[in-house]
Write a protein that holds these residues in place. Structure first.
Motif, PDB file in Angstrom:
ATOM      1  N   ARG A  10      42.875  17.786  19.481  1.00  0.00           N
ATOM      2  CA  ARG A  10      42.704  16.540  20.230  1.00  0.00           C
ATOM      3  C   ARG A  10      43.818  16.432  21.260  1.00  0.00           C
ATOM      4  NH1 ARG A  10      41.676  12.722  15.046  1.00  0.00           N
ATOM      5  NH2 ARG A  10      43.692  11.856  15.675  1.00  0.00           N
ATOM      6  N   PHE A  18      47.211  17.363  19.615  1.00  0.00           N
ATOM      7  CA  PHE A  18      47.336  17.169  18.170  1.00  0.00           C
ATOM      8  C   PHE A  18      46.385  18.104  17.439  1.00  0.00           C
ATOM      9  CE2 PHE A  18      45.778  14.741  14.365  1.00  0.00           C
ATOM     10  CZ  PHE A  18      46.939  14.883  13.618  1.00  0.00           C
ATOM     11  N   PRO A  20      44.654  18.432  14.128  1.00  0.00           N
ATOM     12  CA  PRO A  20      44.405  17.613  12.929  1.00  0.00           C
ATOM     13  C   PRO A  20      44.440  18.404  11.623  1.00  0.00           C
ATOM     14  CG  PRO A  20      42.379  17.895  14.195  1.00  0.00           C
ATOM     15  CD  PRO A  20      43.481  18.540  14.992  1.00  0.00           C
ATOM     16  N   GLU A  21      44.317  19.726  11.712  1.00  0.00           N
ATOM     17  CA  GLU A  21      44.327  20.504  10.466  1.00  0.00           C
ATOM     18  C   GLU A  21      45.744  20.729   9.947  1.00  0.00           C
ATOM     19  OE1 GLU A  21      40.157  22.926  11.061  1.00  0.00           O
ATOM     20  OE2 GLU A  21      42.009  24.056  10.919  1.00  0.00           O
ATOM     21  N   THR A  22      46.701  20.794  10.864  1.00  0.00           N
ATOM     22  CA  THR A  22      48.087  21.052  10.430  1.00  0.00           C
ATOM     23  C   THR A  22      48.980  19.832  10.594  1.00  0.00           C
ATOM     24  OG1 THR A  22      48.765  21.764  12.632  1.00  0.00           O
ATOM     25  CG2 THR A  22      47.903  23.469  11.162  1.00  0.00           C
ATOM     26  N   GLY A  23      48.581  18.882  11.428  1.00  0.00           N
ATOM     27  CA  GLY A  23      49.422  17.727  11.712  1.00  0.00           C
ATOM     28  C   GLY A  23      50.443  18.001  12.811  1.00  0.00           C
ATOM     29  N   ASP A  24      50.405  19.201  13.377  1.00  0.00           N
ATOM     30  CA  ASP A  24      51.359  19.545  14.441  1.00  0.00           C
ATOM     31  C   ASP A  24      51.001  18.828  15.744  1.00  0.00           C
ATOM     32  OD1 ASP A  24      52.920  21.257  12.916  1.00  0.00           O
ATOM     33  OD2 ASP A  24      51.604  22.971  13.316  1.00  0.00           O
ATOM     34  N   PRO A  76      50.590  31.675  19.142  1.00  0.00           N
ATOM     35  CA  PRO A  76      51.419  31.687  17.919  1.00  0.00           C
ATOM     36  C   PRO A  76      51.221  30.456  17.032  1.00  0.00           C
ATOM     37  CG  PRO A  76      52.736  32.203  19.862  1.00  0.00           C
ATOM     38  CD  PRO A  76      51.397  31.753  20.356  1.00  0.00           C
ATOM     39  N   PHE A  77      50.763  29.372  17.628  1.00  0.00           N
ATOM     40  CA  PHE A  77      50.539  28.157  16.844  1.00  0.00           C
ATOM     41  C   PHE A  77      49.072  28.039  16.407  1.00  0.00           C
ATOM     42  CE2 PHE A  77      54.229  27.180  19.536  1.00  0.00           C
ATOM     43  CZ  PHE A  77      55.148  26.853  18.551  1.00  0.00           C
ATOM     44  N   GLN A  78      48.322  29.112  16.588  1.00  0.00           N
ATOM     45  CA  GLN A  78      46.894  29.147  16.215  1.00  0.00           C
ATOM     46  C   GLN A  78      46.102  28.060  16.957  1.00  0.00           C
ATOM     47  OE1 GLN A  78      45.733  31.343  13.342  1.00  0.00           O
ATOM     48  NE2 GLN A  78      47.624  32.273  14.034  1.00  0.00           N
TER      49      GLN A  78
ATOM     50  N   ARG B 227      50.650  15.773   5.512  1.00  0.00           N
ATOM     51  CA  ARG B 227      51.815  16.645   5.742  1.00  0.00           C
ATOM     52  C   ARG B 227      53.049  15.777   5.841  1.00  0.00           C
ATOM     53  NH1 ARG B 227      53.172  20.317  10.933  1.00  0.00           N
ATOM     54  NH2 ARG B 227      54.623  18.621  11.351  1.00  0.00           N
ATOM     55  N   ILE B 241      51.663  12.355   7.716  1.00  0.00           N
ATOM     56  CA  ILE B 241      50.494  12.238   8.595  1.00  0.00           C
ATOM     57  C   ILE B 241      49.261  12.782   7.874  1.00  0.00           C
ATOM     58  CG2 ILE B 241      51.024  14.471   9.722  1.00  0.00           C
ATOM     59  CD1 ILE B 241      49.966  13.201  12.333  1.00  0.00           C
ATOM     60  N   ILE B 243      46.065  14.765   7.497  1.00  0.00           N
ATOM     61  CA  ILE B 243      45.540  15.948   8.176  1.00  0.00           C
ATOM     62  C   ILE B 243      44.197  16.346   7.557  1.00  0.00           C
ATOM     63  CG2 ILE B 243      47.799  16.816   8.898  1.00  0.00           C
ATOM     64  CD1 ILE B 243      47.717  18.746   6.521  1.00  0.00           C
ATOM     65  N   SER B 244      43.470  17.180   8.294  1.00  0.00           N
ATOM     66  CA  SER B 244      42.109  17.515   7.830  1.00  0.00           C
ATOM     67  C   SER B 244      42.032  18.954   7.347  1.00  0.00           C
ATOM     68  CB  SER B 244      41.114  17.302   8.961  1.00  0.00           C
ATOM     69  OG  SER B 244      41.423  18.197  10.017  1.00  0.00           O
ATOM     70  N   ASP B 245      43.125  19.506   6.903  1.00  0.00           N
ATOM     71  CA  ASP B 245      43.172  20.910   6.495  1.00  0.00           C
ATOM     72  C   ASP B 245      42.000  21.249   5.564  1.00  0.00           C
ATOM     73  OD1 ASP B 245      43.794  23.317   5.196  1.00  0.00           O
ATOM     74  OD2 ASP B 245      45.917  23.045   5.666  1.00  0.00           O
ATOM     75  N   PRO B 246      41.064  22.088   6.014  1.00  0.00           N
ATOM     76  CA  PRO B 246      39.882  22.378   5.183  1.00  0.00           C
ATOM     77  C   PRO B 246      40.243  23.085   3.886  1.00  0.00           C
ATOM     78  CG  PRO B 246      39.747  23.501   7.330  1.00  0.00           C
ATOM     79  CD  PRO B 246      41.046  22.770   7.317  1.00  0.00           C
ATOM     80  N   LYS B 271      52.884  25.220   2.117  1.00  0.00           N
ATOM     81  CA  LYS B 271      52.150  26.128   3.003  1.00  0.00           C
ATOM     82  C   LYS B 271      53.180  27.043   3.655  1.00  0.00           C
ATOM     83  CE  LYS B 271      49.142  26.045   7.057  1.00  0.00           C
ATOM     84  NZ  LYS B 271      48.649  25.203   8.151  1.00  0.00           N
ATOM     85  N   ARG B 275      50.629  31.318   6.086  1.00  0.00           N
ATOM     86  CA  ARG B 275      49.458  30.489   5.753  1.00  0.00           C
ATOM     87  C   ARG B 275      48.909  30.718   4.354  1.00  0.00           C
ATOM     88  NH1 ARG B 275      49.551  31.667  10.835  1.00  0.00           N
ATOM     89  NH2 ARG B 275      49.690  29.929  12.296  1.00  0.00           N
ATOM     90  N   VAL B 321      41.776  11.096  10.558  1.00  0.00           N
ATOM     91  CA  VAL B 321      42.832  12.102  10.658  1.00  0.00           C
ATOM     92  C   VAL B 321      43.850  11.650  11.710  1.00  0.00           C
ATOM     93  CG1 VAL B 321      43.277  14.501  11.294  1.00  0.00           C
ATOM     94  CG2 VAL B 321      41.206  13.905  10.040  1.00  0.00           C
TER      95      VAL B 321
END
Lengths: 83, 351
Positions: A10, A18, A20-24, A76-78, B227, B241, B243-246, B271, B275, B321
């Motif tokens: 996002r 942002f 959303p999967e890692t919060g980074d 590097p941050f995927q 996280r 925060i 997060i939506s980590d599947p 983690k 990974r 999220v």
């Protein structure tokens, strides 16, 4: 080089990106934001260059180099991967 | 719509820098769309901050620590029940869970409902049993060895790559860089939490947690991964925060489905940079950061109460999220008479 950005990312108009999967969270500079938004739309390098050319003066050689640089920051941050 | 009135007793009002889950649980219950709660706070100390927060519990009672004897605690709860008619009890301290799980029949007979894991579920996820849990459910866990004497530590450390986490059976975890430091921490942890003390391999990485609720039949009623963004010197999240980590969501569903988990739970994982996810702990209760889940759209304490009341609430399958929580500290001004009255009578009324 076809660069595919992670679909769930996002980004807002201020350039805050942002994951959303890692919060980074990351900050894109204005140039990065312009490019990132177009990559999110699925634009390939040729189409991306043509779009940017309508608004900015940009040599193709410079564009290619900058895109490679940008990709090397994202990967590097995927956040993106080569297709 | 007329909301039903439910009396809910909640412990864990120690809203300190190492907060209990009581206050976030109560905040969530107060936001219920399905019932109107009357909250009875259960406080172990007369200076638990949550006891003085007027908008939280309607009435607070002092209760004896489980370590003083389960019968004492149970009798006090039944005494409070005789006055307040408690519909649901939500215990929030690890140390009270085991005695209350073993007393669910007596509580139920008296008309107090709970929604707790079974004894088997509780025991299976004990820190000292984590390696077996990992093997049984095919989950990556750090090497962990329970020890009961300091003499065992050098041998354990010889067979485990350092550094090490020295963990109490209920709470507390300290980093030790070598066996000598681990021995020192063994005394500190065992003096507070008893034996065994767990020596666990330290895993470097990002701390990620999941708050979840199982219905006891294998279904996940809700789950929100978080996280940690800012961690206190006690290792507690001061900011986090959603997060939506599947992977985390998949793992949570797998654990709840395979164990038929009943009640609230918190999964604590690390983690790693490459990974991989190491499960370092399963807490058999709602965690102190549960209000993040409520703020993100999953009111898990409300659903827990509805399950305890025999309802069939709908499971949550989404949440917002990117919602964050940021804790803060806050000074309440309390009259000395209020504190003294609570300390002497063991009761504090806010209505």
């Amino acid at each position: 080089m076809d660069l595919k950005v992670k679909p769930v990312l996002r980004v807002n108009d201020q350039g805050t990106l942002f994951d959303p999967e890692t919060g980074d969270t990351f900050i894109l500079n204005p140039s990065g934001l312009e490019i990132f938004k177009r990559l999110q739309l699925g634009l390939e390098p040729d189409a991306l260059y043509q779009e940017l050319l309508q608004e900015y003066e940009l040599e193709r050689e410079n564009f290619d180099r900058l895109l490679i640089d940008f990709a090397s920051l994202l990967k590097p941050f995927q956040l993106a991967q080569d297709e | 719509m007329n909301k039903s009135r439910i009396t809910i007793a909640v412990s864990g009002l120690n809203n300190t820098d190492n907060p209990g889950p009581g206050i976030p649980v109560i905040r969530s219950l107060r936001e219920s769309r399905t019932f109107q709660p009357r909250i009875i706070g259960l406080s172990y100390e007369n200076l638990e901050p949550g006891a003085y927060m007027k908008e939280m519990a309607d009435k607070v009672y002092m209760v004896p620590y489980p370590s003083q004897g389960m019968e004492l605690l149970l009798n006090r709860i039944l005494e409070i029940h005789a006055r307040e008619k408690i519909d649901v009890l939500i215990p929030n301290f690890d140390s009270e869970l085991l005695p209350l799980i073993s007393s669910t029949d007596r509580l139920s007979l008296a008309g107090i409902r709970t929604f707790l894991p079974t004894m088997e579920q509780y025991n299976e996820r004990l820190k000292s049993n984590l390696p077996d849990f990992g093997r049984k459910y095919d989950i990556l866990v750090p090497q962990s060895v329970p020890v009961t004497t300091p003499a065992e530590i050098p041998m354990v450390c010889r067979n485990m790559e350092g550094p090490y986490m020295v963990k109490g059976k209920f709470y507390d975890a300290y980093l030790a860089h070598g066996p000598e430091e681990a021995v020192g921490l063994f005394y500190k942890v065992s003096a507070k939490w008893g034996l065994p003390v767990i020596i666990q391999q330290y895993i470097r990485g990002t701390e990620v947690n999941v708050v979840a609720l199982g219905d006891g039949k294998g279904n996940t009623m809700g789950a929100v991964p978080m996280r940690k963004q800012f961690i206190t010197d006690k290792g507690k999240a001061w900011s986090g925060i959603a997060i939506s980590d599947p992977f985390l969501l998949g793992l949570t569903r797998k654990i709840i489905s395979q164990t038929h988990w009943r009640g609230g739970m918190e999964l604590e994982l690390i983690k790693t940079p490459d990974r991989r996810y190491f499960l370092v702990e399963i807490n058999p209760r709602i965690p102190a950061w549960v209000y993040l889940a409520t703020g993100a759209g999953q009111n898990l304490p409300e659903t827990l109460v509805n399950l305890a009341m025999g309802g069939e609430p709908q499971p949550y399958d989404t949440f917002e999220v990117g919602k964050m929580f940021v804790r803060y500290s806050f000074d309440m001004i309390v009259d000395a008479e209020t504190h003294q009255g609570f300390a002497i009578t063991g009761e504090l009324e806010h209505e």
